[in-house]
Enzyme design. Sequence first.
Site, PDB file in Angstrom:
ATOM      1  N   LYS A 424       1.195  -0.854  -0.190  1.00  9.14           N
ATOM      2  CA  LYS A 424       0.042   0.223   0.625  1.00  9.14           C
ATOM      3  C   LYS A 424       0.455   1.634   0.003  1.00  9.14           C
ATOM      4  O   LYS A 424       1.811   1.188  -0.202  1.00  9.14           O
ATOM      5  CB  LYS A 424      -1.099   0.070   0.887  1.00  9.14           C
ATOM      6  CG  LYS A 424       0.098  -0.282   2.595  1.00  9.14           C
ATOM      7  CD  LYS A 424      -0.855  -0.385   3.590  1.00  9.14           C
ATOM      8  CE  LYS A 424      -0.252  -0.220   4.430  1.00  9.14           C
ATOM      9  NZ  LYS A 424      -1.242  -0.727   5.802  1.00  9.14           N
ATOM     10  N   ARG A 524     -11.618   0.119  15.435  1.00 10.01           N
ATOM     11  CA  ARG A 524     -11.037   0.557  13.677  1.00 10.01           C
ATOM     12  C   ARG A 524     -12.040   0.470  12.880  1.00 10.01           C
ATOM     13  O   ARG A 524     -13.269   1.108  12.988  1.00 10.01           O
ATOM     14  CB  ARG A 524      -9.678   0.834  13.375  1.00 10.01           C
ATOM     15  CG  ARG A 524      -9.490   1.939  12.325  1.00 10.01           C
ATOM     16  CD  ARG A 524      -7.715   1.930  12.103  1.00 10.01           C
ATOM     17  NE  ARG A 524      -6.945   1.171  11.297  1.00 10.01           N
ATOM     18  CZ  ARG A 524      -5.876   0.935  10.460  1.00 10.01           C
ATOM     19  NH1 ARG A 524      -5.099   0.823  10.272  1.00 10.01           N
ATOM     20  NH2 ARG A 524      -5.432  -0.656   9.683  1.00 10.01           N
ATOM     21  N   HIS A 553      -6.312  -7.132  12.606  1.00 11.36           N
ATOM     22  CA  HIS A 553      -4.437  -6.217  13.011  1.00 11.36           C
ATOM     23  C   HIS A 553      -4.373  -5.529  14.157  1.00 11.36           C
ATOM     24  O   HIS A 553      -5.782  -5.624  15.213  1.00 11.36           O
ATOM     25  CB  HIS A 553      -5.215  -5.468  12.054  1.00 11.36           C
ATOM     26  CG  HIS A 553      -3.603  -4.686  11.629  1.00 11.36           C
ATOM     27  ND1 HIS A 553      -2.991  -4.903  10.808  1.00 11.36           N
ATOM     28  CD2 HIS A 553      -3.315  -2.917  11.602  1.00 11.36           C
ATOM     29  CE1 HIS A 553      -2.043  -3.902  10.898  1.00 11.36           C
ATOM     30  NE2 HIS A 553      -2.108  -2.795  11.126  1.00 11.36           N
ATOM     31  N   TYR A 656      15.586  31.766   3.876  1.00  9.82           N
ATOM     32  CA  TYR A 656      14.535  32.663   4.109  1.00  9.82           C
ATOM     33  C   TYR A 656      14.587  33.162   5.790  1.00  9.82           C
ATOM     34  O   TYR A 656      14.622  32.678   6.267  1.00  9.82           O
ATOM     35  CB  TYR A 656      13.342  31.524   3.942  1.00  9.82           C
ATOM     36  CG  TYR A 656      13.250  31.885   2.583  1.00  9.82           C
ATOM     37  CD1 TYR A 656      12.719  32.616   1.402  1.00  9.82           C
ATOM     38  CD2 TYR A 656      12.804  30.179   1.584  1.00  9.82           C
ATOM     39  CE1 TYR A 656      11.613  32.518  -0.170  1.00  9.82           C
ATOM     40  CE2 TYR A 656      12.319  30.475   0.659  1.00  9.82           C
ATOM     41  CZ  TYR A 656      12.116  31.263   0.060  1.00  9.82           C
ATOM     42  OH  TYR A 656      11.357  30.808  -1.504  1.00  9.82           O
ATOM     43  N   CYS A 704      13.615  24.943   1.708  1.00 11.41           N
ATOM     44  CA  CYS A 704      12.729  25.764   0.766  1.00 11.41           C
ATOM     45  C   CYS A 704      11.611  24.554   0.588  1.00 11.41           C
ATOM     46  O   CYS A 704      12.201  23.215   0.864  1.00 11.41           O
ATOM     47  CB  CYS A 704      13.813  26.206   0.247  1.00 11.41           C
ATOM     48  SG  CYS A 704      15.063  27.312   0.481  1.00 11.41           S
ATOM     49  N   ASP A 706      11.658  23.777  -2.557  1.00 11.78           N
ATOM     50  CA  ASP A 706      12.828  22.229  -3.866  1.00 11.78           C
ATOM     51  C   ASP A 706      14.356  22.455  -3.617  1.00 11.78           C
ATOM     52  O   ASP A 706      14.971  21.918  -4.482  1.00 11.78           O
ATOM     53  CB  ASP A 706      12.994  23.048  -4.908  1.00 11.78           C
ATOM     54  CG  ASP A 706      10.969  23.671  -5.497  1.00 11.78           C
ATOM     55  OD1 ASP A 706      10.361  22.818  -5.758  1.00 11.78           O
ATOM     56  OD2 ASP A 706      11.275  24.773  -5.271  1.00 11.78           O
TER      57      ASP A 706
HETATM   58  C1  LIG Z   1      -0.287  -1.759   7.148  1.00 13.43           C
HETATM   59  C2  LIG Z   1      -1.007  -2.582   7.660  1.00 13.43           C
HETATM   60  C3  LIG Z   1       0.111  -4.260   7.544  1.00 13.43           C
HETATM   61  C4  LIG Z   1       0.813  -3.977   7.854  1.00 13.43           C
HETATM   62  O1  LIG Z   1       1.905  -3.228   8.572  1.00 13.43           O
HETATM   63  P1  LIG Z   1       3.558  -3.365   8.940  1.00 13.43           P
HETATM   64  O2  LIG Z   1       3.928  -2.518  10.173  1.00 13.43           O
HETATM   65  O3  LIG Z   1       4.032  -2.901   7.646  1.00 13.43           O
HETATM   66  O4  LIG Z   1       4.427  -4.276   8.777  1.00 13.43           O
HETATM   67  C5  LIG Z   1      -1.302  -4.792   7.881  1.00 13.43           C
HETATM   68  N1  LIG Z   1      -1.531  -4.831   8.031  1.00 13.43           N
HETATM   69  C6  LIG Z   1      -3.300  -4.007   7.916  1.00 13.43           C
HETATM   70  C7  LIG Z   1      -4.114  -4.459   7.841  1.00 13.43           C
HETATM   71  C8  LIG Z   1      -2.267  -2.836   7.355  1.00 13.43           C
HETATM   72  O5  LIG Z   1      -3.004  -1.338   7.399  1.00 13.43           O
END
Ligand SMILES: *Cc1c(COP(=O)(O)O)cnc(C)c1O
Length: 762
Positions: A424, A524, A553, A656, A704, A706
């Site tokens: 991702k 979540r 998760h 700056y 800055c 760039d």
């Molecule tokens: C991003 C993500 C992971 C990976 O997590 P890491 O800590 O980078 O290994 C696993 N499961 C879900 C649902 C995630 O969103």
Amino acid sequence: MDNSVATLSAAINACYIGPEDLLQRSVSVPLTDSRSLYDPDASVFFALRTASGDGHNYIPQLYAAGVRVFVVDESYSGTRYADAAFLVVDDVMAVLRSYACGRRRRFTGQVVGITGSRGKTIVKEMLYAAMAPLANVVRSPRSFNSQTGVPLSAWEITDDTQVAIFEAGISRMGEMQTLADIIQPTVGIFTSLTGEHDDGFASPAGKAREKALLFASCHTVFYNGENRIIEQTLRAMYPDKCLIPAFGNDDMVRKAAAALLGMSETRNIEVPVPVNSRIDIADTDAGASIAFDHFTCDLSGIITGLDTVRRRTVRNRRLVAVLGEPLCNPEEMDAVNARLQHVLQLFGVTRVISENEMSSAVIPSDANVYINVTSKAAGRALYSSLTTRRNVTRLEINLDAVAANFRAYRSLLPKQTRLIGMIKAFGYGCGDIEVGRTLQDIGAAKVAVAVVDEGVALRRAGISIPIMVLDPWCENMRAIFANHLEPTIIDGSEDMLAMLEEYADAEGVSDINVHLKLDTGMHRVGLHEDDIMPFVECLKRHPRIHIASVFSHLATADCLDKDNYTNGQLALFRRMTDSLCNALGHSIPRHILNTAGITRYAKDHIYEFARLGIGLYGILPDPSLRDVTPPLTTVAKLVTRIIAVSEYPAGATVGYGCRGVLTRPSVIATIPVGYADGIDRHLGNGNAHFLVEGTMCPTVGNICMDLCMIDVTDAPLAAVGSEVQIFGPEAPIQRISDVLGTIPYEVIARISPRVQRLYFRE
Ligand SMILES: *Cc1c(COP(=O)(O)O)cnc(C)c1O
């Protein structure tokens, strides 16, 4: 050397099962990885059983591709094809090694053994290139220096060989002896000793001693004269050998080549100056791949280069090769060219452009291109002209490191658990397509992205393994089914399931694969425990919807002090998924571990999958996990170049708002990278240091959009054109995230698309 099947079979003491006529076949190409097949007629496949897989499973596929000679072990129970030869042995790995030992022992020429922490491959390539015009020399392909690579390298030795060069690399104590037994070098080279991969070794001296075991059979050893530990180790272990210090790769190669060729002068030896030992890979404007090979342009280099290219480029495109004259001993020229023509045909190269023609040739923009020429500068120029990205600020991505980290985590898990690669957010900033291709190549079960657009991009690039979409909500969900993506469902409502069916119908898709998300404590998204039974009822009304996996998760897998919370999540996941499977009457693949979860909770793991994210990119989820994580390899290096250098007196100000006030006469360098590239403004005014010519140099003044400025007063070699490493192998990304009070995930994911991604393999 006789490469007939009959000789091989006798040499490895195999039980031969197969037709008589195959006994006379010549097998000169040993194969241990089915994906590297290019010459089925000349190949013999060694079916190895390793932590990551069993070679015996690939026999049907290799047979279909034309391979007819297989070395298998006694427990092989697959098809014994009547027109194929099976050489049955006790232990395939052991015979691969013992055969290599035998081959080496029959060879009476000089054998060079090269080891060291770094620079082995470069020195091997330089030595080879320096000697190849003057003698018949062979060498280990690419960086074939491992427990499997070294035995395979022994096959390079032929009857005409005068000098064989081997590279030996080890990652822990006890490995060198096996390699030394095979190589039995007569001349040794010890390139360097660094702190890398230290975990497998007690101390630097212990590591030096282990590496030096390679040299027991040598009469002469060339070594890095700048390293005291190497020198002391060699003197203590080998007081009677001829030990010759060398200073720099060039000196090392000259001295070794002169000794090997019996020359008293090193002046007449031409030593090439390679910048790298790797292949750079990039996209062209038309979406094809272009690969530039830094390795020596010779037959064996071209074969391994084409193998790399074929394994990762977009399929169904023409392959054009831009090749120099292959380096070889002049007497061998005709034979080498004939073999090269055959090899190019086997790899499906549709057009060859010679080095002389390359400046004028029109290269079709939709073809994949492989470049390996003698003049690396000219090759590099051609490569740059064909790639879409030319920005000097670039994120260099080591794809071999991705593969190594994948294997490191894989080894922590039980055999039946497969990995889902998390790519991702543009592959954590590193490039979803190239990382995706790498994962597909090394056997990831699936990849996962956050949003539909990311999944579509991967499919367009030819990624064919399943793609999970974690947050599939988007404007047009038909794209999910049009691209065979697998959405996650986070609520089990009738509406949700009906909607998925409707979109699938619109695309004419009948099997709807979805992944079910459970909330076990992250709070979540996902189903709660009391949602399970209503969901099962609902699902019964939608028989076409297939739950490809159920997952959750972990919120605290990286928190050493929150094991209770994690164990609670693990137990709840177990309970919820058990009741789901019971109610449905069949099992469903499950997964819950992320990187930190794999690191800390793999021991009792029983599920089918685990999701590897940050670890794939060589970054720890949290620094506290260092001691429990296997050695990782840094994947990403953010580099740029100095575009201006000026001196200013004490009291002058920079940037700056005149925020950078110089307290001493200073040398200030400007680099073309700013907050629009993902360099957070909070890194300005001395809060961060970047590596220039070996010195960490602080930022000066505000960052800055760039550009930004650094103080290079303490880096005397800094000049316009000097490379600046913002983070990478020598400047850990954790230092940057610490300054910002964030985690490396955020730093790497925020490197903007404007920064060129440059991919390479070693
Ligand atoms: C991003 C993500 C992971 C990976 O997590 P890491 O800590 O980078 O290994 C696993 N499961 C879900 C649902 C995630 O969103």
